[in-house]
Design a protein around this motif. Sequence first.
Motif, PDB file in Angstrom:
ATOM      1  N   GLN A  43       0.819  -1.204   0.000  1.00 64.37           N
ATOM      2  CA  GLN A  43       0.000   0.000   0.000  1.00 64.37           C
ATOM      3  C   GLN A  43       0.860   1.265   0.000  1.00 64.37           C
ATOM      4  OE1 GLN A  43      -3.224  -0.093  -0.465  1.00 64.37           O
ATOM      5  NE2 GLN A  43      -3.153  -2.332  -0.483  1.00 64.37           N
ATOM      6  N   LEU A  46       2.243   1.752  -3.452  1.00 62.42           N
ATOM      7  CA  LEU A  46       1.240   2.318  -4.348  1.00 62.42           C
ATOM      8  C   LEU A  46       1.084   3.820  -4.124  1.00 62.42           C
ATOM      9  CD1 LEU A  46      -0.965   1.953  -6.469  1.00 62.42           C
ATOM     10  CD2 LEU A  46      -2.562   1.390  -4.612  1.00 62.42           C
ATOM     11  N   THR A  50       1.989   6.723  -6.846  1.00 63.48           N
ATOM     12  CA  THR A  50       0.957   7.695  -7.212  1.00 63.48           C
ATOM     13  C   THR A  50       1.453   9.114  -7.017  1.00 63.48           C
ATOM     14  OG1 THR A  50      -0.776   6.123  -6.557  1.00 63.48           O
ATOM     15  CG2 THR A  50      -1.405   8.440  -6.769  1.00 63.48           C
ATOM     16  N   ILE A  94       0.763   1.576 -11.908  1.00 66.59           N
ATOM     17  CA  ILE A  94      -0.353   1.834 -10.990  1.00 66.59           C
ATOM     18  C   ILE A  94      -1.644   1.177 -11.473  1.00 66.59           C
ATOM     19  CG2 ILE A  94      -1.786   3.635  -9.955  1.00 66.59           C
ATOM     20  CD1 ILE A  94       0.616   5.498 -10.089  1.00 66.59           C
ATOM     21  N   ASN A 233       5.798  -4.452  -7.113  1.00 67.71           N
ATOM     22  CA  ASN A 233       4.909  -3.425  -6.608  1.00 67.71           C
ATOM     23  C   ASN A 233       4.566  -3.623  -5.136  1.00 67.71           C
ATOM     24  OD1 ASN A 233       3.393  -5.801  -7.528  1.00 67.71           O
ATOM     25  ND2 ASN A 233       1.582  -4.646  -6.886  1.00 67.71           N
TER      26      ASN A 233
END
Length: 458
Positions: A43, A46, A50, A94, A233
């Motif tokens: 998380q 990510l 972003t 993403i 990721n």
Amino acid sequence: MRKEENAYQSWLWGEVLLFGLLGATLALFATYPGLRPTFELPQVRLVLDTMVALAAVLVAVLAGVRFSVDGRRFDWLLCAGFSFAAGSTFCFGIAPILGGGPLHRKEQWAWISGGLLAGGLIAAAAFARTRTVARRRELVELLILVPAVLLMLWICANLLGDALPSLSAGDHIQPRLLTAMLALRALASLAAVVGFGLRYRARGNDLDRWLALGATLTLFADLNYVLTPLVSNRFVSTGDFLRLVAYAVLLVGVWRAIRYAEFGRAVAEERARVAREIHDGLAQYLFAVSTHVTMLENGADPEKALPQLKQAAAAAQQEARFAILALSSASGTAPFDAALRRYIDFLTADGQLAVDLEIDEHVQLAPDEQIEVFRIVQEGLANARKHAGARHADVRIEMRGDERVVTVVDDGAGFDDDAVSTGQGLRNMKARSASIGGGFRLRSVPGRGTALEVVLRA
């Protein structure tokens, strides 16, 4: 020159210290791999990706704005590079994992390829020197080029498929192809550091300093990726944090550059406006003084020429006082009030025209508005006195709702429609009103006087 050299030396020593600190940390991680901080935080990864994508978008947009104004190839390459960085991060890093799934091999390689292309374009910007006049067309072409190239990267990655090396997080040996591509990206970052540093030394441009700092952080982020035996990721490494800081630095630098450019244009516009005011006002009175002196030298009657010379000198003095008051005022209306009242006192001293002046204390005029409003009132009263034969005029500067309104009404002879529409004075007043974003209206009826009105938003 000395100040610029000191600024460059300070930046250079800062770069040396940053290289030393980050280089020592990198050497420590290379010698003791167990100390390398790598965490399985999908998380957080990510969120970091972003934020990097958003920062890259903003930098690309700001660089595009600069290019649309100046047309420098430097800004076009920056816009292209950060557009590819943002697009590849979003499309390949993403979007595929928003549903909770992992990154596949083709997406990982497309992402890495897009990052390498972005790094190359940004490094090329450091050595760009040319300009272009087809700014709008090239920006449109760039908007088409970026998604087309990203699509090509996606198609190539799909065609190669299993032929590409695996980038599984469980692999402890990094594929040579990946190492080579990351090393090329680090080399591009190093070239950007050198290029932007040389630009800063040659030009002293603040933006080049920030770009060099951002490229330095990106360089060590890429070197950390070279030493990290995984691309996933789900994991967060030192390189990810350095990359985020680098983009934040770049964003600050480009934003400062745009603000500085806006300030520079504002200064240039102010200088042009001051020059115009001197030409339109003070220079005309000084020319009149010079003319009367020449007349005296050529044998004109002193009893006639001297009073005219004295009047022209007094008018020049009055104009100079107004210029000092109006051009130096930063805010408020007190200097403007004083200058306008002095002008009216000077205009009405001979008793030919009576003027009532009312200024609402709640009306605030910016310095550029003060000058243009003064000139409009000056033109209106001059027309009333010289051409309309008016005996009385009213000048009002007041608030009407959320609008500031300037009115000049006289009881003179008025004008017919043709004279009103073709007069140079009317065109000057309209132009001055438009220069400060105001609306202009003039009503005149032969034998019933003239009324002009300027409306400004509050």
